[in-house]
Structure formats: structure tokens, C-alpha cells
Enzyme design. Structure first.
Site, PDB file in Angstrom:
ATOM      1  N   LYS A  95       0.801  -1.366  -0.369  1.00 36.27           N
ATOM      2  CA  LYS A  95      -0.021  -0.319  -0.137  1.00 36.27           C
ATOM      3  C   LYS A  95       0.784   1.301  -0.189  1.00 36.27           C
ATOM      4  CE  LYS A  95      -2.852   2.896   3.203  1.00 36.27           C
ATOM      5  NZ  LYS A  95      -3.747   2.469   4.181  1.00 36.27           N
ATOM      6  N   PRO A 142      -0.376   9.509  -0.455  1.00 33.10           N
ATOM      7  CA  PRO A 142       0.744   9.019  -0.416  1.00 33.10           C
ATOM      8  C   PRO A 142       1.203   8.945   1.000  1.00 33.10           C
ATOM      9  CG  PRO A 142       1.149  10.811  -1.673  1.00 33.10           C
ATOM     10  CD  PRO A 142      -0.065  11.387  -1.385  1.00 33.10           C
ATOM     11  N   LEU A 199     -10.032  -1.844  20.227  1.00 33.54           N
ATOM     12  CA  LEU A 199     -10.986  -1.223  19.700  1.00 33.54           C
ATOM     13  C   LEU A 199     -11.737  -0.804  21.308  1.00 33.54           C
ATOM     14  CD1 LEU A 199     -12.682  -3.571  17.143  1.00 33.54           C
ATOM     15  CD2 LEU A 199     -11.840  -1.020  16.416  1.00 33.54           C
ATOM     16  N   THR A 228      -6.572   3.794  10.433  1.00 30.15           N
ATOM     17  CA  THR A 228      -6.030   4.569  11.376  1.00 30.15           C
ATOM     18  C   THR A 228      -6.156   2.898  12.439  1.00 30.15           C
ATOM     19  OG1 THR A 228      -7.134   5.515  12.489  1.00 30.15           O
ATOM     20  CG2 THR A 228      -5.148   5.989  10.942  1.00 30.15           C
ATOM     21  N   GLY A 229      -6.485   1.618  12.722  1.00 24.83           N
ATOM     22  CA  GLY A 229      -7.082   0.720  14.232  1.00 24.83           C
ATOM     23  C   GLY A 229      -5.649   0.542  13.818  1.00 24.83           C
ATOM     24  N   ILE A 230      -4.946   0.131  13.211  1.00 26.19           N
ATOM     25  CA  ILE A 230      -4.248  -1.031  13.420  1.00 26.19           C
ATOM     26  C   ILE A 230      -2.345  -0.034  14.230  1.00 26.19           C
ATOM     27  CG2 ILE A 230      -2.432  -2.493  12.676  1.00 26.19           C
ATOM     28  CD1 ILE A 230      -4.962  -3.866  10.876  1.00 26.19           C
ATOM     29  N   TYR A 257       2.272  14.409  18.516  1.00 32.05           N
ATOM     30  CA  TYR A 257       2.588  13.707  17.873  1.00 32.05           C
ATOM     31  C   TYR A 257       0.843  12.414  17.540  1.00 32.05           C
ATOM     32  CZ  TYR A 257       3.622   8.772  16.210  1.00 32.05           C
ATOM     33  OH  TYR A 257       3.415   8.041  14.610  1.00 32.05           O
TER      34      TYR A 257
HETATM   35  P1  FAD Z   1     -11.509  -8.022  17.569  1.00 27.82           P
HETATM   36  O1  FAD Z   1     -11.306  -7.973  16.480  1.00 27.82           O
HETATM   37  O2  FAD Z   1     -12.777  -7.399  18.180  1.00 27.82           O
HETATM   38  O3  FAD Z   1     -11.164  -8.951  18.827  1.00 27.82           O
HETATM   39  C1  FAD Z   1     -11.609  -9.048  20.572  1.00 27.82           C
HETATM   40  C2  FAD Z   1     -11.100 -10.674  21.214  1.00 27.82           C
HETATM   41  O4  FAD Z   1     -11.779 -11.036  21.793  1.00 27.82           O
HETATM   42  C3  FAD Z   1     -11.663 -11.632  20.004  1.00 27.82           C
HETATM   43  O5  FAD Z   1     -10.427 -12.521  19.825  1.00 27.82           O
HETATM   44  C4  FAD Z   1     -12.842 -12.871  20.730  1.00 27.82           C
HETATM   45  O6  FAD Z   1     -12.883 -14.081  20.868  1.00 27.82           O
HETATM   46  C5  FAD Z   1     -12.099 -11.578  22.158  1.00 27.82           C
HETATM   47  N1  FAD Z   1     -13.179 -12.003  23.335  1.00 27.82           N
HETATM   48  C6  FAD Z   1     -14.620 -11.331  23.419  1.00 27.82           C
HETATM   49  N2  FAD Z   1     -15.270 -11.838  24.427  1.00 27.82           N
HETATM   50  C7  FAD Z   1     -14.124 -12.216  24.760  1.00 27.82           C
HETATM   51  C8  FAD Z   1     -15.075 -12.745  25.877  1.00 27.82           C
HETATM   52  N3  FAD Z   1     -15.881 -12.996  27.038  1.00 27.82           N
HETATM   53  N4  FAD Z   1     -13.421 -14.327  26.808  1.00 27.82           N
HETATM   54  C9  FAD Z   1     -12.530 -14.319  25.637  1.00 27.82           C
HETATM   55  N5  FAD Z   1     -12.516 -13.674  24.555  1.00 27.82           N
HETATM   56  C10 FAD Z   1     -13.074 -12.658  24.165  1.00 27.82           C
HETATM   57  N6  FAD Z   1      -7.642  -0.437  11.215  1.00 27.82           N
HETATM   58  C11 FAD Z   1      -7.016  -0.548  10.150  1.00 27.82           C
HETATM   59  O7  FAD Z   1      -5.721  -0.114  10.653  1.00 27.82           O
HETATM   60  N7  FAD Z   1      -7.521  -0.896   8.955  1.00 27.82           N
HETATM   61  C12 FAD Z   1      -8.605  -0.499   8.577  1.00 27.82           C
HETATM   62  O8  FAD Z   1      -8.986  -0.982   7.309  1.00 27.82           O
HETATM   63  C13 FAD Z   1      -9.536  -1.278   9.376  1.00 27.82           C
HETATM   64  N8  FAD Z   1     -10.652  -1.241   9.014  1.00 27.82           N
HETATM   65  C14 FAD Z   1     -11.492  -0.542   9.973  1.00 27.82           C
HETATM   66  C15 FAD Z   1     -13.602  -1.324   9.280  1.00 27.82           C
HETATM   67  C16 FAD Z   1     -14.004  -1.559  10.294  1.00 27.82           C
HETATM   68  C17 FAD Z   1     -15.460  -1.232   9.484  1.00 27.82           C
HETATM   69  C18 FAD Z   1     -13.994  -1.821  11.290  1.00 27.82           C
HETATM   70  C19 FAD Z   1     -14.720  -1.652  12.092  1.00 27.82           C
HETATM   71  C20 FAD Z   1     -12.689  -1.315  12.040  1.00 27.82           C
HETATM   72  C21 FAD Z   1     -11.532  -1.627  11.147  1.00 27.82           C
HETATM   73  N9  FAD Z   1      -9.989  -1.073  12.087  1.00 27.82           N
HETATM   74  C22 FAD Z   1      -9.584  -0.979  10.915  1.00 27.82           C
HETATM   75  C23 FAD Z   1      -9.838  -1.644  12.818  1.00 27.82           C
HETATM   76  C24 FAD Z   1      -9.247  -2.995  13.137  1.00 27.82           C
HETATM   77  O9  FAD Z   1     -10.340  -3.834  12.902  1.00 27.82           O
HETATM   78  C25 FAD Z   1      -8.928  -3.255  15.056  1.00 27.82           C
HETATM   79  O10 FAD Z   1      -8.375  -1.835  15.030  1.00 27.82           O
HETATM   80  C26 FAD Z   1      -8.564  -4.497  14.811  1.00 27.82           C
HETATM   81  O11 FAD Z   1      -8.905  -5.612  14.169  1.00 27.82           O
HETATM   82  C27 FAD Z   1      -7.902  -4.625  16.372  1.00 27.82           C
HETATM   83  O12 FAD Z   1      -9.724  -5.242  16.850  1.00 27.82           O
HETATM   84  P2  FAD Z   1      -9.845  -6.105  17.337  1.00 27.82           P
HETATM   85  O13 FAD Z   1      -8.311  -7.289  18.266  1.00 27.82           O
HETATM   86  O14 FAD Z   1      -9.824  -5.054  19.087  1.00 27.82           O
HETATM   87  O15 FAD Z   1     -10.853  -6.787  18.310  1.00 27.82           O
END
Ligand code: FAD
Length: 534
Positions: free
Chosen positions: A90, A108, A366, A377-379, A469
Site C-alpha cells: 500500500k 501517499p 477497539l 488508523t485502527g492497527i 504526535y
Molecule cells: P476484535 O477483532 O473484535 O477481537 C476481540 C477478541 O476478543 C476476539 O478474539 C474475541 O474472541 C475476544 N473476546 C471477546 N469477548 C471475550 C470473552 N468473554 N472471553 C474471551 N475472549 C473474548 N483498522 C485498520 O488499521 N485498517 C482498516 O482498514 C480498518 N478497517 C476497519 C473497518 C471497520 C468497519 C472497523 C469496525 C474497523 C476497522 N479497523 C481497521 C480497525 C481494526 O479492525 C481493529 O483495530 C482491529 O481488528 C483490532 O480489533 P480488536 O482485536 O481490538 O477486536
């Protein structure tokens, strides 16, 4: 949440942080565990507990250029991990239709040059070489239009020799042309589920304990610290530090510890998304080396090219359209290939936890905060957070100042990105329906409103952008302002009295460099076909 009334369940040895429990196994959970394993090795014990019942968010596949430092820190080279994650390159975000139908521009990963102390954007405003600001000022825009890889077929990068050579030419002209980098940065697209799987192996091979189970309760001690989490089948998991990676649920940080959530919804109204994963024949479909964000009636659609599929999704405001209509729009946008693919509807929580680190619990991913994915910016938030965790890693409970510094840094990053995203909407010239009209009248964070007034007179620089930052340098603001086109920006009056020959030569140099690279570099398809054949 339960409180251990007897107060016997103190969180380990209060004098030493040794046992880290990560709850959640999505991108955040596994990036955190891998990074901690790489940083501290066996000096700390890391456990990841993830539910088999609750899935991950299933999106999040485009990144920011800083992500390269994450893989470098893990001592992973591109061939080590990219094929396993169906990853692609990218170089930019491509914005389509934000100004008017048929228009596009790139943001870019490339520093903006400057001549005699004025950024090229300022020189360009004085005397636009063409109608394409992005192409005149950045080499990467041409590489994206031509779908080029940032590496040669032998893996060689677009190297620094070019910049060195420029410095010599520059001194001959006795003109100051400044470059901050010596090599063009880039980021990646990857399949989120495959990355989590890859990092699971990476982390467990380095001593991280992996438990598949549900956390059913979070037990606090008498001081309000987390003593342990209770699991359905593995009993209690005790720890000194707990990392909440449970996604939007934020089970530990917001639920058990009751930390308030600060919503950004008043300034960023998109609160929903629908996503599709569409199979791709990489031998047939051109693979753009960028994420595309195409403006729509009630938001925008992302397009992320991966090796075996396209990831696509419509981010929208539920005040302006329905999930059914959004799904129809997305399917029509993608066209053939999307008919039989199941849609993933997602409700987004936009904003941040007031503090991401409370007592002995840190939210990462999240659970900590999220702005819509317009600039991927999520990652980046996750990567920044884990770098800071290591930087501010506590010896024990008494280190509350480290916690405060960490929280300050996280809040700045998220608030700064929020401002940057709001600028996309306020700046977008299009105002052809209620959704886009409202983007011009909706509340803007106060300081951003002030900054925009400044930028009308002087293009953004380090002195006038968000001061802390947040991953976005002043050139990024220049790109969005000049690309979206809705806010009138003037060149510096001083340039009317300046000799512009050096600036014109600089635009010409960028054009020649871009032409040369477009001729020499393989397309992304060619590059990854060669990588697969190896
Ligand atoms: P999740 O992926 O939701 O993981 C949660 C984890 O917690 C899972 O493993 C689940 O099993 C566990 N869990 C939940 N409850 C329990 C429990 N009771 N016991 C044990 N385990 C549990 N970021 C980018 O950088 N680029 C992108 O292009 C981008 N696009 C996105 C598009 C959308 C629509 C959204 C909503 C987000 C996007 N993001 C993007 C953000 C990115 O998806 C997240 O920052 C990243 O996936 C991290 O998610 P997470 O690990 O915090 O949560």
C-alpha cells in the site's frame, strides 16, 4: 464483575509486573502478545485467552506506513510473513469522488519536499504545473495510477541513491531542497484473520501461553485492581497486568472497571459498516497498490486488494441510510462476484475510552478507541499503544505516573486522528445531498476550526497542525486540503516575490523520476506472481 470481598486476592506481587494476561485474540491481542514476547522474552509470562464463541471483528486489513517497524521489531522480513497473510503493498490512500464525480487524488506515504523553506504545496498553489497537485508533488501518485510495486522484481527497494544525487545537484544550484526520508515508505494490506493466525504461531513459539476459553467474570480486589479473570473451563487466570483486547465490548476496561467512553459521534457521524470479501483472480484483475476510499451517498466505500480477494465495505451514517440500502449499494458498487458472498454488518463505536490504562488494566485495540477507518488508523493505534506499553511498562502499582504518561500519549494520538478525519468531510467539495451538506455545518472540534482558518492563509506546517504526535505529519494535511478542494487555500504572498525557477525544476525532477520508475518497476501483479513462483 465481582469484587473479592476478603481482599486476599491481591494482583500478584505488587512490587513487580511479571504476569500479563491478554484477553482477546483478534489483531490487537496477538499483536500485543507478539510484541511483548519480542520485547521482554522470558522475563515476563504472557497468556492470551480468546473465545471460540465470540468472533473477531473480521475487518481491518489496510495499514499505515509505521507498520513496517512492527515487523522489523519482530525481526520478520517480508518473505517471512507476507505470503502467509496474502499481503500486498500500500503506497497511498486513493480518494475518489470526494471533490466531484470522476475526480481522484492520493494521500501517499511520501514526504513533501520543500524549496527555499516553502513546501512544494505552497509553490504549486502559486503556479500549478498541472491540475494534479498529488502527481506534481509526489512520485507515489504516478506509481499508484500505474499500479506499480514499490520494489523491483529482485526485491530491491526504490533506493536512496536518488536522494543523494539530488543533494549534489541541489548544492550546485545553491538552492535548499529538503528531504526528510531517504527511501519511499509504504505500508501493507493483509488478511486480518491470517495475520492473527501467523502471530499466534509466532507468539506461542516464543513462550506465550494460549488458552481458548470464555472469560465469564472479572474479579477485582479491595483496591479496585483486577485480581483475576474467571474462565468457563480453565478456572481463574491471575495476573499483574491485564490487557483488554476484547474489541468494542471492552469487557475489562469499560465494563468491569467502569471507565467512561468519550464519544466522537458529534463530529464523526458514521456509525455503521457492511463488509464483503470478494474472491479475486490476481492474474486477471489489476491490483492497485493503495486503499481506495470512494465517496457515497451516506459515507464511503473502501476497496482493499489482497492476493486472493478484495476486501470491501461501506462505512455509513445510520441517520442517512439503512443497513439494507447500504448492502445493496455495496453489492452494486462491486458488481459481478459479490452476489453469493455473505455480508458482515458492523455497528461501530466511535470515540475513545477516557483513559486507556486504569489500575492494572490497559485497553488496546477497539476497546481503547476507534475512529472510522478512513485513513486505516485502527492497527496504527494498536501498534502505537504496544510501543508505548513497552516504553511505560510499570515495575508495579506505584508507577501511576507512567500510567498517566501513557494515557496522555494515547489520548493525543486518537484526538489528533479524529481532527484529521473531520478535515476530510469539512474539506470535501461535494455537497450534493443532505449527508454531504451536513458535513459542512456539523460541529468541528474547536481547535480544528481555528486551524482551518489559519490554513486558508498558509498551508499546514508543523506549527499549525495538531501539536502532539498522532502519526500524521503536516504534509498529510496539505494532501487532504488540496485534494478535497472545498476549502480555499492561498499561497504565501512571499512567493510572489521569490524566484520560482528552483521550484519548477523540482516539479520537473519529480515528473522525470516518476516516469522512470513507472517504466522500470513491475506491476503489483507481476511482483507477487514472481514471489509466489519462488
Ligand atoms: P476484535 O477483532 O473484535 O477481537 C476481540 C477478541 O476478543 C476476539 O478474539 C474475541 O474472541 C475476544 N473476546 C471477546 N469477548 C471475550 C470473552 N468473554 N472471553 C474471551 N475472549 C473474548 N483498522 C485498520 O488499521 N485498517 C482498516 O482498514 C480498518 N478497517 C476497519 C473497518 C471497520 C468497519 C472497523 C469496525 C474497523 C476497522 N479497523 C481497521 C480497525 C481494526 O479492525 C481493529 O483495530 C482491529 O481488528 C483490532 O480489533 P480488536 O482485536 O481490538 O477486536
Amino acid at each position: 464483575m465481582t469484587v473479592d470481598g476478603a481482599g486476599k486476592q491481591r494482583a500478584g506481587d505488587p512490587g513487580r509486573t511479571k504476569r500479563v494476561v491478554v484477553v482477546g485474540g483478534g489483531t490487537a491481542g496477538w499483536m500485543t502478545a507478539s510484541y511483548l514476547a519480542a520485547a521482554f522474552g522470558e522475563r515476563i509470562d504472557v497468556t492470551v485467552v480468546e473465545s471460540a464463541r465470540v468472533g473477531t471483528i473480521g475487518v481491518g486489513e489496510a495499514t499505515f506506513s509505521d507498520i513496517r517497524h512492527f515487523f522489523e521489531f519482530l525481526k520478520l522480513s517480508e518473505p517471512d510473513w507476507m505470503p502467509a497473510c496474502n499481503a500486498t503493498y500500500k503506497l497511498a490512500v486513493r480518494f475518489e469522488n470526494w471533490r466531484e464525480p470522476g475526480h481522484h487524488f492520493y494521500h501517499p506515504f511520501e514526504q513533501l519536499g520543500s524549496v527555499d523553506g516553502f513546501p512544494l504545496s505552497d509553490w504549486w498553489l502559486r503556479n500549478p504545473t498541472t491540475s494534479r497537485f498529488d502527481k506534481d508533488c509526489f512520485v507515489m501518485a504516478s506509481l499508484c495510477d500505474a499500479e506499480r510495486s514499490p520494489r523491483y522484481l529482485d526485491g530491491k527497494l526504490i533506493d536512496q541513491g536518488f536522494v543523494e544525487q539530488q543533494r549534489e545537484e541541489t548544492s550546485a544550484r545553491s538552492t535548499i531542497v529538503e528531504y526528510q526520508g531517504t527511501q519511499f515508505p509504504y505500508a501493507y494490506h493483509f488478511e486480518a484473520a491470517l495475520l492473527a493466525k501467523f502471530l499466534t504461531t509466532y507468539a506461542t513459539q516464543r513462550g506465550v501461553r494460549h488458552i481458548t476459553d470464555d472469560v465469564t467474570d472479572v474479579v477485582l480486589d479491595q483496591d479496585g485492581y483486577i485480581a483475576h479473570v474467571q474462565t468457563a473451563e480453565h478456572g481463574r487466570l491471575e495476573g499483574d497486568l491485564f490487557v483488554d483486547c476484547t474489541g468494542f465490548r471492552a469487557l475489562l476496561l469499560n465494563k468491569a472497571l467502569d471507565e467512561p467512553f468519550v464519544s466522537y459521534q458529534d463530529t464523526l457521524p458514521n456509525d455503521s459498516a457492511v463488509a464483503l470479501q470478494v474472491p479475486l483472480d490476481m492474474d486477471r484483475e489489476p491490483m492497485r497498490p493503495c486503499t481506495t476510499a470512494t465517496a457515497q451517498e451516506a459515507g464511503w466505500i473502501w476497496t482493499i486488494p489482497l492476493i486472493s480477494r478484495i476486501g470491501s465495505g461501506y462505512v455509513y451514517a445510520s441517520d442517512y441510510t439503512t443497513p439494507e440500502e447500504a448492502e445493496r449499494t455495496l453489492r452494486a458498487f462491486i458488481g459481478p462476484g459479490a452476489e453469493d458472498v455473505e455480508a458482515n454488518h458492523i455497528k461501530m463505536r466511535i470515540g475513545r475510552s477516557r483513559r486507556s490504562w486504569v489500575k492494572n488494566c490497559v485497553g488496546i485495540g477497539l476497546s481503547s478507541g476507534f475512529v472510522e477507518p478512513l485513513e486505516s488508523t485502527g492497527i496504527f493505534f494498536i501498534h502505537h499503544a504496544i510501543e508505548q506499553i513497552v516504553k511505560y511498562f510499570p515495575s508495579g502499582r506505584e508507577d501511576h505516573r507512567l500510567r498517566d504518561l501513557y494515557n496522555e500519549s494515547i489520548a493525543h494520538v486518537q484526538d489528533g486522528v479524529r481532527e484529521f478525519l473531520v478535515l476530510h468531510y469539512v474539506g470535501a467539495k461535494r455537497a450534493d445531498n443532505q449527508y454531504w451538506k451536513d458535513t459542512k455545518t456539523r460541529r468541528v472540534p474547536d481547535e480544528l476550526a481555528e486551524r482551518i482558518e489559519n490554513w486558508k492563509y498558509k498551508v499546514p506546517d508543523a506549527q499549525t497542525v495538531f501539536p502532539h504526535y498522532h502519526g500524521l505529519p503536516p504534509y498529510s494535511y496539505n494532501c487532504i486540503l488540496l485534494g478535497t478542494g472545498g476549502i480555499e487555500v492561498r499561497h504565501s504572498p512571499a512567493l510572489d516575490m521569490a524566484d520560482e525557477r528552483a521550484a519548477i525544476a523540482e516539479f520537473e525532477r519529480i515528473r522525470l523520476k516518476a516516469d522512470k520508475l513507472v517504466q522500470e518497476l513491475p506491476t503489483q501483479n507481476e511482483y507477487f506472481a514472481a514471489m509466489r513462483a519462488d
